[in-house]
Design an enzyme around this catalytic site. Sequence first.
Site, PDB file in Angstrom:
ATOM      1  N   HIS A 268       0.839  -1.204   0.000  1.00 42.17           N
ATOM      2  CA  HIS A 268       0.000   0.000   0.000  1.00 42.17           C
ATOM      3  C   HIS A 268       0.879   1.262   0.000  1.00 42.17           C
ATOM      4  O   HIS A 268       0.745   2.134  -0.865  1.00 42.17           O
ATOM      5  CB  HIS A 268      -0.901  -0.019   1.235  1.00 42.17           C
ATOM      6  N   GLU A 269       1.793   1.325   0.961  1.00 43.81           N
ATOM      7  CA  GLU A 269       2.634   2.527   1.060  1.00 43.81           C
ATOM      8  C   GLU A 269       3.585   2.627  -0.127  1.00 43.81           C
ATOM      9  O   GLU A 269       3.910   3.736  -0.572  1.00 43.81           O
ATOM     10  CB  GLU A 269       3.395   2.547   2.387  1.00 43.81           C
ATOM     11  N   HIS A 272       1.880   4.542  -2.798  1.00 42.15           N
ATOM     12  CA  HIS A 272       2.034   5.992  -2.585  1.00 42.15           C
ATOM     13  C   HIS A 272       3.444   6.425  -3.003  1.00 42.15           C
ATOM     14  O   HIS A 272       3.634   7.465  -3.629  1.00 42.15           O
ATOM     15  CB  HIS A 272       1.835   6.343  -1.108  1.00 42.15           C
ATOM     16  N   GLU A 298      -4.478   7.968  -3.062  1.00 44.50           N
ATOM     17  CA  GLU A 298      -4.962   6.699  -2.513  1.00 44.50           C
ATOM     18  C   GLU A 298      -5.288   5.713  -3.630  1.00 44.50           C
ATOM     19  O   GLU A 298      -5.211   4.503  -3.429  1.00 44.50           O
ATOM     20  CB  GLU A 298      -6.193   6.974  -1.637  1.00 44.50           C
TER      21      GLU A 298
END
Length: 514
Positions: A268-269, A272, A298
């Site tokens: 997830h990160e 980003h 996001e």
Amino acid sequence: MRRAEDALLAQLKARLLEISDLAGTSAILSWDQSTYMPADGAVARGRQSALVSRLMHERRTDPALGRLIEQLTPYGEGLPPDSDDAALIRVTARDFAKAIRVPTGFVERLSAHSSAAYDAWTRARQNDDFASMRPLLEKTLDLSCEYAEFFAPYQHVIDPLIDDMDEGMTCASVRALLTELRAELLPLVRAICDRPAADDGCLRGDFADGAQLEFSLRVATAFGYDLARGRLDRTPHPFCTRLSGNDVRITTRVYPDDVTQALFSTLHEAGHGLYEQGVGPALDGTPLGSGTSAGVHESQSRLWENVVGRSLGLWRHYYPQLRAAFPERLSNVPLETFHRAINKVERSLIRTEADEVTYNLHIILRFDLEIELLERRLAVKDLPEAWRARYQSDLGISPPDDRDGCLQDVHWFSGCVGGAFHSYTIGNVLSAQFYAAALRAHPQIPGEIEAGRFGMLKGWLETNLYRHGRKFKADEIVRRATGEPMTIRPYMDYLGRKYGELYGLPQPHSLAAQ
Ligand code: ZN
């Protein structure tokens, strides 16, 4: 004449670089606070962060900056609108107009309060102690309303807070999106939960910390997250932060008894991080040098974590490696069982651990509660009870304590109340829309992913999204990249197809009629 404008533009860029460097300084102070700072450093750190915030705000609102923008605006309007300089002047002018509405004293107070509240929250959550957070949250709420007043007149008190995260969106437009989505999600959740539950027992047990981190980072770097310009550390609440274009850091958390936490938090990160690392180098040090909005940001974490990271194709490639890392746990678990387990749908308590299908229900209730708080229809003292009631009615379960209830998320305890949660759902919606557009351009992407190659997808995202930074607003970049405005259709098609197969459901179009 041209030479005069070049000189003004150089002055503007020099000022913006200082502001950007102050933002990077602020970012490293808070990165350090979340990772390695000793507990007793919090008081001084709060003061230091407040000082940097004040310096930054002073420069952002400097009348000399305003004069430069004024002088350069006619020049910018004469440039091709897509050019870096035209966008720079346009976006800087917009940022300046917003910044001068907020007094420096307020920025300082908010920053100092946020730091103290974050520090208290880390203990309150640990100790399940909502009472200690109550006065702090009441003050946060007051400050949030005070902030909104600087942007009066507004349609709704949350509008200025939403606009900060997703420029151009409002309470009304977010509500419309959430309402449309909820109407389609509820029957899908019901249909899935009526089917036999997936067994995710294979994901629990003893998984060594180091091996989890190593494997997670292996996949993140294969996606293209660049460790020469980034690093991975551990925090209770994972995040991604940009110190500069060449220093984009991510954090993760490791649960030694659950193999999914570190893995999917990291992916997830990393999503980003890929976005931030992909911003065109020419935009670094300017207000254009980061992702365009919280929702679009996001969409990238969701795309890499879920659309790619939880796909069967990816695991056809990586499951043998995961098995090799944890042979005693996974050698007897078939790929299909593992894939069903990481896509298990259930009504659960914790947002960050929720599956793709129920996730947005967690968001919708938070959005509704923060609206009630901001409208003063809900008192802070009644939040724990209101939280439990909404979980019961929306998800059919209720948290046994506040730790896994209204204290679980950092957002209300480290900034304003309002504007922080809706972006996750916008991100979910856009993740599928961007991915569908990438597939139209390159139908071979799923085959590439199955071979462990991600360059084609990353390349499309870089070309159509990442490199532009903040040059274009969210609605414009979505149109440019996907050919249409934001729509829930690709997301619902994606969920319907994927979970229809996993749970043996009828076709998505017939679900709404059930
Ligand atoms: Zn995120």
